[in-house]
Design a protein around this motif. Structure first.
Motif, PDB file in Angstrom:
ATOM      1  N   LEU A 265       0.837  -1.306  -0.089  1.00 52.69           N
ATOM      2  CA  LEU A 265       0.001  -0.096   0.057  1.00 52.69           C
ATOM      3  C   LEU A 265       0.932   1.352   0.065  1.00 52.69           C
ATOM      4  CD1 LEU A 265      -2.681  -1.114   2.513  1.00 52.69           C
ATOM      5  CD2 LEU A 265      -2.617  -1.449   0.200  1.00 52.69           C
ATOM      6  N   HIS A 266       2.246   1.068   0.047  1.00 53.09           N
ATOM      7  CA  HIS A 266       3.054   2.184  -0.065  1.00 53.09           C
ATOM      8  C   HIS A 266       2.832   3.310   1.038  1.00 53.09           C
ATOM      9  CE1 HIS A 266       4.498   0.466  -3.848  1.00 53.09           C
ATOM     10  NE2 HIS A 266       3.180   0.836  -4.206  1.00 53.09           N
ATOM     11  N   ALA A 267       2.436   2.731   2.374  1.00 50.93           N
ATOM     12  CA  ALA A 267       2.027   3.552   3.591  1.00 50.93           C
ATOM     13  C   ALA A 267       3.449   4.121   4.182  1.00 50.93           C
ATOM     14  CB  ALA A 267       1.223   2.900   4.719  1.00 50.93           C
ATOM     15  N   SER A 268       3.434   5.253   4.697  1.00 56.03           N
ATOM     16  CA  SER A 268       4.540   5.730   5.534  1.00 56.03           C
ATOM     17  C   SER A 268       4.468   5.288   6.873  1.00 56.03           C
ATOM     18  CB  SER A 268       4.550   7.302   5.568  1.00 56.03           C
ATOM     19  OG  SER A 268       3.238   7.730   6.256  1.00 56.03           O
ATOM     20  N   SER A 269       5.429   5.615   7.756  1.00 60.75           N
ATOM     21  CA  SER A 269       5.332   4.777   9.183  1.00 60.75           C
ATOM     22  C   SER A 269       4.418   5.662   9.819  1.00 60.75           C
ATOM     23  CB  SER A 269       6.854   5.035   9.846  1.00 60.75           C
ATOM     24  OG  SER A 269       7.137   6.481   9.533  1.00 60.75           O
ATOM     25  N   VAL A 270       4.036   6.835   9.619  1.00 65.06           N
ATOM     26  CA  VAL A 270       3.056   7.536  10.372  1.00 65.06           C
ATOM     27  C   VAL A 270       1.867   7.010  10.081  1.00 65.06           C
ATOM     28  CG1 VAL A 270       1.814   9.884  10.564  1.00 65.06           C
ATOM     29  CG2 VAL A 270       4.453   9.659  10.595  1.00 65.06           C
ATOM     30  N   GLN A 271       1.545   6.727   8.654  1.00 66.39           N
ATOM     31  CA  GLN A 271       0.254   6.095   8.117  1.00 66.39           C
ATOM     32  C   GLN A 271      -0.104   4.866   8.931  1.00 66.39           C
ATOM     33  OE1 GLN A 271       0.806   6.472   3.992  1.00 66.39           O
ATOM     34  NE2 GLN A 271      -1.160   7.674   3.850  1.00 66.39           N
ATOM     35  N   VAL A 272       1.127   3.943   8.978  1.00 69.96           N
ATOM     36  CA  VAL A 272       1.077   2.651   9.602  1.00 69.96           C
ATOM     37  C   VAL A 272       0.759   2.734  11.127  1.00 69.96           C
ATOM     38  CG1 VAL A 272       2.202   0.579  10.351  1.00 69.96           C
ATOM     39  CG2 VAL A 272       2.580   1.343   8.104  1.00 69.96           C
ATOM     40  N   GLY A 273       1.079   3.847  11.912  1.00 63.46           N
ATOM     41  CA  GLY A 273       0.902   3.860  13.234  1.00 63.46           C
ATOM     42  C   GLY A 273      -0.665   4.290  13.234  1.00 63.46           C
ATOM     43  N   LEU A 274      -1.011   5.350  12.155  1.00 64.63           N
ATOM     44  CA  LEU A 274      -2.642   5.661  12.166  1.00 64.63           C
ATOM     45  C   LEU A 274      -3.467   4.558  11.854  1.00 64.63           C
ATOM     46  CD1 LEU A 274      -4.489   8.006  12.240  1.00 64.63           C
ATOM     47  CD2 LEU A 274      -4.092   8.174   9.800  1.00 64.63           C
ATOM     48  N   VAL A 275      -3.124   3.517  11.122  1.00 65.32           N
ATOM     49  CA  VAL A 275      -3.887   2.421  10.854  1.00 65.32           C
ATOM     50  C   VAL A 275      -4.320   1.870  12.342  1.00 65.32           C
ATOM     51  CG1 VAL A 275      -4.305   0.101   9.893  1.00 65.32           C
ATOM     52  CG2 VAL A 275      -3.584   2.291   8.423  1.00 65.32           C
ATOM     53  N   SER A 277      -4.013   2.901  15.131  1.00 66.81           N
ATOM     54  CA  SER A 277      -4.590   3.669  16.156  1.00 66.81           C
ATOM     55  C   SER A 277      -6.040   3.494  15.777  1.00 66.81           C
ATOM     56  CB  SER A 277      -4.258   5.177  16.142  1.00 66.81           C
ATOM     57  OG  SER A 277      -2.800   5.283  16.613  1.00 66.81           O
ATOM     58  N   VAL A 278      -6.396   3.777  14.455  1.00 67.34           N
ATOM     59  CA  VAL A 278      -7.872   3.653  14.319  1.00 67.34           C
ATOM     60  C   VAL A 278      -8.472   2.282  14.531  1.00 67.34           C
ATOM     61  CG1 VAL A 278      -9.554   3.427  12.439  1.00 67.34           C
ATOM     62  CG2 VAL A 278      -7.792   5.187  12.153  1.00 67.34           C
ATOM     63  N   ALA A 320      -8.150  -3.145   1.378  1.00 77.77           N
ATOM     64  CA  ALA A 320      -7.344  -1.926   1.491  1.00 77.77           C
ATOM     65  C   ALA A 320      -6.627  -1.432   0.029  1.00 77.77           C
ATOM     66  CB  ALA A 320      -6.479  -1.885   2.584  1.00 77.77           C
ATOM     67  N   ARG A 321      -6.558  -0.235  -0.134  1.00 80.81           N
ATOM     68  CA  ARG A 321      -5.922   0.120  -1.351  1.00 80.81           C
ATOM     69  C   ARG A 321      -4.963   1.575  -0.930  1.00 80.81           C
ATOM     70  NH1 ARG A 321      -7.200  -3.823  -3.093  1.00 80.81           N
ATOM     71  NH2 ARG A 321      -8.345  -4.378  -5.055  1.00 80.81           N
ATOM     72  N   PRO A 322      -3.654   1.915  -1.806  1.00 78.12           N
ATOM     73  CA  PRO A 322      -2.803   2.925  -1.275  1.00 78.12           C
ATOM     74  C   PRO A 322      -3.553   4.169  -1.129  1.00 78.12           C
ATOM     75  CG  PRO A 322      -2.257   1.616  -3.503  1.00 78.12           C
ATOM     76  CD  PRO A 322      -3.294   1.405  -3.248  1.00 78.12           C
ATOM     77  N   GLY A 323      -3.186   5.135  -0.364  1.00 74.88           N
ATOM     78  CA  GLY A 323      -3.605   6.290  -0.400  1.00 74.88           C
ATOM     79  C   GLY A 323      -4.508   6.131   0.965  1.00 74.88           C
ATOM     80  N   LEU A 327      -6.949   3.081   5.140  1.00 79.95           N
ATOM     81  CA  LEU A 327      -7.755   3.101   6.638  1.00 79.95           C
ATOM     82  C   LEU A 327      -8.888   2.049   6.199  1.00 79.95           C
ATOM     83  CD1 LEU A 327      -8.031   6.956   6.910  1.00 79.95           C
ATOM     84  CD2 LEU A 327      -6.762   5.606   8.050  1.00 79.95           C
ATOM     85  N   LEU A 328      -9.072   1.444   5.368  1.00 81.85           N
ATOM     86  CA  LEU A 328      -9.872   0.178   5.268  1.00 81.85           C
ATOM     87  C   LEU A 328      -9.322  -0.698   6.016  1.00 81.85           C
ATOM     88  CD1 LEU A 328     -11.110   0.059   1.445  1.00 81.85           C
ATOM     89  CD2 LEU A 328     -12.543   0.742   3.523  1.00 81.85           C
TER      90      LEU A 328
END
Length: 425
Positions: A265-275, A277-278, A320-323, A327-328
């Motif tokens: 999904l080419h997620a950043s470390s911040v996005q991984v943490g956000l997932v 957390s959600v 789930a998809r990139p971008g 969050l899915l």
């Protein structure tokens, strides 16, 4: 003139005092909240440290999950005997101090230029051994701190701490990794274990009753006491089979999910943490309502309802998809988090209520040996499936396997029960 307060009518149940007024429970709760926060920070930092800093492959990253959970298969049964024989609070303090030292060794090794994948494997494996000892003692200690009627509330509050940590920890971890690097992030984890040890040190629990004298039995026989008790309880057998199946597939997915988000999904470390957390929101909300939901649905019935109803949402994870579509994955994890909180609170309370206190440590250890013992195998299977079939097809297999675990409960005697039996003597 003196005033007399009328006594409650005969047969009227007197509500027990709130757990928020129990000093010992509040200390245990606060310590575990801090400890869980540190653990969630490490949960993101470990695979990111391996994947990004040490350039580990998909299978090498999955080996970290395998090593973290392998001790449940190797030392759970002996840990049950230890927890039933020694002061459980002191055992937990020793484990916290050991885990703090191990976590703090990672930034030291990085600073000295000696941080390797083999060193990380050793730290994760040794921490796993201490975690097994801590967990067995922890699950056996709670019934001694609070009345039986408050076990659902106590277990729910402790589980809420896990989800509150899941809500905050991964995001904090992602931010810390971005600011100071993955290795230095383990300073937070080490400090959390030290604070947990301090809160345990402050607990003043009632002294344990001296066990009745009994005939000396071989160690091998004593190690299997918990297994023999479970085998005589059909509902415990069904709960164990359900938990074991779910854990296997959940950890198969967990061993590749960070890699899936980073590389698929080419997620950043911040996005991984956000997932992550959600994903904690579901468990946090359900944890706050666990006692009410248990009373409304039925304290026994809620066990199979919790495992069955959220299942369709798991399918969002491989979709789930990139971008922002990443969050899915978080929504699917949130549904599982809600299931896990409600199921674990109810199932753990059921086990604590029907198990004689003298063997609760061994029964808890037997559960951990089986349902956590499959986790390293699940991690290996997840890594193998991700390598051979691809990350997304592997996730489809994992989420469908997780949902299928509810069948063990749907076809068990639990279906005919609404509430739990009275506590065991």
């Amino acid at each position: 003139m003196s005033q007399h307060v009328a006594a409650p009518p005969a047969g009227t149940a007197v509500a027990p005092p709130s757990l928020l007024r129990s000093r010992s429970f509040l200390l245990l709760w606060s310590g575990q909240t801090v400890s869980e926060l540190g653990t969630r920070v490490a949960g993101v930092a470990v695979p990111l440290l391996a994947a990004d800093t040490l350039r580990a492959s998909v299978f090498q990253v999955s080996l970290l999950t395998f090593l973290a959970w392998l001790p449940y298969l190797l030392v759970s049964l002996p840990a049950g005997i230890i927890a039933d024989r020694v002061d459980q609070r002191r055992l937990m303090i020793a484990c916290d101090l050991g885990r703090a030292a191990l976590m703090l060794s990672l930034p030291v090794a990085a600073l000295a230029g000696q941080l390797t994948l083999g060193f990380l494997y050793a730290v994760v494996g040794l921490s796993g051994v201490l975690t097994v000892l801590f967990t067995v003692a922890y699950k056996s200690m709670l019934p001694r701190l609070i009345p039986p009627g408050q076990l659902v509330d106590g277990n729910a509050k402790l589980t809420m701490s896990q989800d509150a940590a899941e809500l905050v920890g991964p995001t904090v971890s992602g931010l810390l990794i971005g600011l100071v690097g993955a290795a230095r992030t383990f300073l937070v984890n080490g400090l959390a274990f030290l604070l947990s040890a301090v809160t345990l040190l402050l607990i003043r629990e009632a002294p344990r009753a001296e066990p009745a004298p009994r005939e000396r039995v071989p160690l091998r026989v004593e190690m299997t006491d918990g297994l023999r008790f479970i085998r005589r309880q059909p509902i415990l057998v069904s709960i164990l089979a359900c938990t074991t199946t779910s854990n296997f597939f959940v950890m198969a997915a967990g061993s590749i999910e960070v890699t899936f988000m980073l590389r698929g999904l080419h997620a950043s470390s911040v996005q991984v943490g956000l997932v992550f957390s959600v994903s904690a929101v579901g468990g946090l909300v359900v944890g706050a309502l666990a006692a009410r939901l248990s009373a409304w649905i039925g304290s026994a019935r809620v066990i199979w309802v919790a495992m069955t109803v959220p299942g369709p949402f798991y399918l969002l994870m491989p979709l789930a998809r990139p971008g922002w579509g990443v969050l899915l994955y978080g929504v699917g994890l949130a549904a599982f988090s809600a299931n896990a909180v409600l199921f674990n609170v109810a199932a753990m309370t059921y086990r604590q209520r029907i198990t004689p206190p003298a063997i609760l440590g061994r029964v808890n250890a037997a559960f951990l040996w089986i349902c956590f013992g499959v986790i390293p195998l699940g991690a290996l299977v997840g890594g193998t499936l991700g390598t051979t079939l691809g990350l997304r097809p592997a996730l489809w297999i994992c989420v469908l396997g997780t949902w299928s675990a509810c069948l063990f409960l749907l076809f068990s005697p639990l279906r005919t029960m609404k509430d739990m039996p009275e506590p065991a003597a």
